[in-house]
Design a protein around this motif. Structure first.
Motif, short mmCIF file in Angstrom:
data_model
loop_
_atom_site.label_atom_id
_atom_site.label_comp_id
_atom_site.label_asym_id
_atom_site.label_seq_id
_atom_site.Cartn_x
_atom_site.Cartn_y
_atom_site.Cartn_z
N GLU A 22 0.83 -1.21 0.00
CA GLU A 22 0.00 0.00 0.00
C GLU A 22 0.87 1.26 0.00
O GLU A 22 0.54 2.24 -0.68
N ARG A 23 1.98 1.23 0.75
CA ARG A 23 2.90 2.36 0.71
C ARG A 23 3.52 2.52 -0.68
O ARG A 23 3.69 3.64 -1.17
N ALA A 24 3.84 1.39 -1.32
CA ALA A 24 4.42 1.45 -2.66
C ALA A 24 3.43 2.04 -3.66
O ALA A 24 3.82 2.79 -4.56
N ARG A 26 1.22 4.30 -3.02
CA ARG A 26 1.21 5.76 -2.82
C ARG A 26 2.47 6.40 -3.39
O ARG A 26 2.41 7.43 -4.06
N ARG A 27 3.64 5.79 -3.12
CA ARG A 27 4.89 6.37 -3.60
C ARG A 27 4.95 6.39 -5.13
O ARG A 27 5.51 7.30 -5.73
N ALA A 28 4.37 5.36 -5.75
CA ALA A 28 4.42 5.26 -7.21
C ALA A 28 3.32 6.08 -7.88
O ALA A 28 3.27 6.16 -9.10
N GLY A 29 2.43 6.70 -7.09
CA GLY A 29 1.36 7.51 -7.65
C GLY A 29 0.35 6.71 -8.45
O GLY A 29 -0.23 7.21 -9.42
N LEU A 78 6.03 0.09 -9.34
CA LEU A 78 5.80 -0.58 -8.06
C LEU A 78 7.03 -1.35 -7.61
O LEU A 78 7.38 -1.37 -6.42
N ALA A 81 9.44 0.91 -6.02
CA ALA A 81 8.98 1.46 -4.74
C ALA A 81 9.02 0.43 -3.60
O ALA A 81 8.84 0.80 -2.44
N SER A 83 11.05 -2.78 -1.44
CA SER A 83 12.41 -3.17 -1.07
C SER A 83 12.89 -4.32 -1.96
O SER A 83 12.10 -5.19 -2.35
#
Length: 239
Positions: A22-24, A26-29, A78, A81, A83
């Motif tokens: 979910e964080r990825a 958001r970071r990837a838009g 993704l 974004a 690890s």
């Protein structure tokens, strides 16, 4: 989407991966769609996640988007974004139907350091000869007993010239097995418990388990990738 859990990231729990994904997003838009109601959630559906501590080359999920995007660009964004070790391998546009309905079985590889392949072959023969192999496992509903044999479609000792752990002086027996999705689920550690039950197999070193594939089963016992039906005409990125 197909993604992998590799190296130390195999110890990531499903809940931890879901938060990281979910964080990825958001970071990837990514223009993710949300559910309706008082507590909207991103439209993400996971299919048969591997147990914590198990590596996998074949984990699957599907997401709903508010607008069309290029699958190859989405995969790359993704993957960047997340690890290293949580790797997005492929993205396709869904042709319809449920992803979960396309998963009937998994192919697993179990590496058993310090186990003689000849000993393992005898243990597998005893397992295959049994009509039922009861095992127990603690579940959310408490300790349950179930048959580890019925779900196993095939189980073979693999011959290889390679030494997975890099020490030619240390034997390493390797199992490959195909396990059908049943309820309750039969996991690789349940099969190892079954091998211990029928032939007292006690690996001296913790095994390394890798999921190699998931999908539907053919009449010949082969596994068909659940994304196969979606690939025609899709822009796909893979690494």
């Amino acid at each position: 989407m197909r993604y992998a859990k590799r190296g130390p990231l195999r110890f990531t729990s499903h809940r931890d991966f879901a938060r990281a994904f979910e964080r990825a997003l958001r970071r990837a838009g990514v223009p993710i769609a949300f559910s309706q109601g008082f507590t909207p959630h991103p439209k993400i559906s996971y299919a048969s996640a591997a147990p914590t501590g198990v590596a996998s080359e074949a984990e699957y999920l599907e997401i709903g988007l508010r607008e069309e995007v290029d699958p190859g660009e989405l995969r790359a964004a993704l993957d960047a974004a997340l690890s290293p070790g949580l790797d997005v391998l492929e993205a396709v546009v869904a042709a319809g139907g449920s992803l979960a309905d396309r998963i009937e079985a998994s192919r697993w590889r179990i590496e058993l350091p310090e186990v003689d392949p000849k000993v393992l072959q005898g243990t597998v023969s005893a397992f295959l000869a049994a009509t039922e192999v009861p095992v127990e496992r603690m579940t959310k509903q408490g300790r349950r007993s179930f048959d580890a044999r019925a779900a196993v479609m095939s189980i073979d000792v693999v011959s290889t010239a390679e030494t997975p752990y890099g020490d030619a002086g240390v034997p390493c027996a390797i199992l490959e097995l195909v396990v059908r999705q049943v309820t309750p689920s039969v996991r690789p550690d349940d099969v190892l418990s079954g091998l211990r039950a029928v032939a007292d197999l006690e690996p001296p070193v913790s095994p390394r388990v890798i999921r190699l594939a998931q999908g539907t089963l053919t009449a010949q016992g082969a596994i068909v990738d659940p994304l196969e039906a979606d690939r025609d005409g899709a822009s796909i990125g893979e690494r």
